[in-house]
Design a protein around this motif. Sequence first.
Motif, PDB file in Angstrom:
ATOM      1  N   SER A  59       0.827  -1.207   0.000  1.00  0.00           N
ATOM      2  CA  SER A  59       0.000   0.000   0.000  1.00  0.00           C
ATOM      3  C   SER A  59       0.861   1.257   0.000  1.00  0.00           C
ATOM      4  O   SER A  59       0.584   2.212  -0.742  1.00  0.00           O
ATOM      5  CB  SER A  59      -0.926   0.006   1.216  1.00  0.00           C
ATOM      6  OG  SER A  59      -1.821  -1.082   1.182  1.00  0.00           O
ATOM      7  N   ALA A  60       1.894   1.271   0.821  1.00  0.00           N
ATOM      8  CA  ALA A  60       2.764   2.446   0.894  1.00  0.00           C
ATOM      9  C   ALA A  60       3.462   2.701  -0.428  1.00  0.00           C
ATOM     10  O   ALA A  60       3.566   3.845  -0.884  1.00  0.00           O
ATOM     11  CB  ALA A  60       3.794   2.253   2.006  1.00  0.00           C
ATOM     12  N   LEU A  61       3.955   1.656  -1.075  1.00  0.00           N
ATOM     13  CA  LEU A  61       4.634   1.813  -2.361  1.00  0.00           C
ATOM     14  C   LEU A  61       3.671   2.294  -3.434  1.00  0.00           C
ATOM     15  O   LEU A  61       4.025   3.130  -4.281  1.00  0.00           O
ATOM     16  CB  LEU A  61       5.272   0.486  -2.775  1.00  0.00           C
ATOM     17  CG  LEU A  61       6.476   0.036  -1.932  1.00  0.00           C
ATOM     18  CD1 LEU A  61       6.843  -1.402  -2.256  1.00  0.00           C
ATOM     19  CD2 LEU A  61       7.672   0.955  -2.175  1.00  0.00           C
ATOM     20  N   ALA A  62       2.435   1.791  -3.420  1.00  0.00           N
ATOM     21  CA  ALA A  62       1.451   2.236  -4.406  1.00  0.00           C
ATOM     22  C   ALA A  62       1.076   3.693  -4.180  1.00  0.00           C
ATOM     23  O   ALA A  62       1.013   4.493  -5.124  1.00  0.00           O
ATOM     24  CB  ALA A  62       0.206   1.351  -4.335  1.00  0.00           C
ATOM     25  N   LEU A  63       0.837   4.077  -2.928  1.00  0.00           N
ATOM     26  CA  LEU A  63       0.454   5.460  -2.625  1.00  0.00           C
ATOM     27  C   LEU A  63       1.559   6.440  -2.955  1.00  0.00           C
ATOM     28  O   LEU A  63       1.295   7.587  -3.335  1.00  0.00           O
ATOM     29  CB  LEU A  63       0.071   5.576  -1.148  1.00  0.00           C
ATOM     30  CG  LEU A  63      -1.278   4.988  -0.749  1.00  0.00           C
ATOM     31  CD1 LEU A  63      -1.396   4.926   0.763  1.00  0.00           C
ATOM     32  CD2 LEU A  63      -2.418   5.809  -1.331  1.00  0.00           C
ATOM     33  N   SER A  64       2.811   6.020  -2.817  1.00  0.00           N
ATOM     34  CA  SER A  64       3.925   6.936  -3.063  1.00  0.00           C
ATOM     35  C   SER A  64       4.002   7.347  -4.527  1.00  0.00           C
ATOM     36  O   SER A  64       4.632   8.357  -4.860  1.00  0.00           O
ATOM     37  CB  SER A  64       5.244   6.272  -2.651  1.00  0.00           C
ATOM     38  OG  SER A  64       5.600   5.229  -3.546  1.00  0.00           O
TER      39      SER A  64
END
Length: 439
Positions: free
Chosen positions: A338-343
Amino acid sequence: MTRRPVPTTAASGSRLPASFVMLIGSFTLLPAMSTDMYLPSLPQVATDLGTTAAGAQFTITGMVLGGAAGQLIVGPLSDRVGRRKPALVAVSGHVLISLLCAIAPSIGVLAGLRLLQGFFAASGIVTAIAVVRDRYTGSEVARLMSRLMLVIAAAPMLAPSIGTVVAGQWGWRAVFLVLAGVGGALLVFALLRLPESLPPERRQRHGVGALARGYLDLLRDKRFRALAVLPGMAQAVVISYVAGSPFVLREQFGLSGGQFSLVFALGGASLVAGSQLNAGLVRRISPSRLLRVGAPAMAGSSAVLVVMVVGGVGGVLGLLVPLWCALFALGFVTSNASALALSRHGERAGTAAATIGALQSGVAGSVSPLVGLLGGDAVAMTSVILGTAVVALLVLGLATPIYRRQGWVALDAPGSDPSPDLEGAGLVTSAESGATATA
């Protein structure tokens, strides 16, 4: 009413504000409570409303599918009008639907209401993720989302026990009255403490067509698509276990209500333990490098799980131990993916969060009914878990460069992350803007 100002993000590596974690966690807790408190009542619902195990399980799946639709609407709406108003309206809707579920006359009506309940509860998830992305970026997002598991863990640790007691004393309908009370308490908490993290100058002012194009822009990003679907695959593992476990553990293995609640709590503790270890490691190791270990560990544990069940080895412990290992490994998948996608798309955090959340709900809601359709026993449940974990690993390996030489470096690089604007607004830390943590 005076609203509390949104605090500035602290420097990378500092302590996350406990009050903020609890605030955001309270929204993400509501859908989990609505599932886990009701879970022990599934056999009773099936008997009382004259339906099959698969029919009763759809009242779990229906809420997940409703959540997928709700997030697709609430996410872009929150980019347009802010985070606070959609969250308050949706939690109010959740309270009303809970009251209606308590008087549902048939399984069809109950399933429909659960779809709506999932729709309204989705605002908690999408708002929480969007508010986190408004204030944080980089590995701090993965770290905070891992910390949220401390709050979310209250659901599997406590809710089944509460649901067992309530349903045992007053019937399954009383569970929904309790859920209405929980939603009401969260509504009051949100009215007092939920900040508006998206100032007017950063809101999207475009029409419906532009919002639709925003989704298309996200879905054109191949790496975003792959990363965004991984939380859905991980959620499908959890929901397959959640939907199948009452029938597998209580009817096939003969566990009592109290034993089932204890086993379910230990499963939640395994997931929390993995998430908290991830939160500690992500300060020194990049999210992508943790993800590339977590996904194969989840698939490997699931393979052992199927072998133990099909071979009839170890009885209920032969089922539970590798299952808990898979849940532990899952703690390294959801937050980091999720963090990688949101970034990659910080300029439309609400839409990006909605896409991730909708995929999470949609994939989980589509996969988990296979447990009931395949027979609802231990073999069916564990086979679905294994298949889902393997597909997640294939998506990660084939659609991202994570397993290529130095591939995690490219994966950690933000896409269209508007970090300078966020820094100017005092919402993220410059040290975290586009930074890649190293091992």
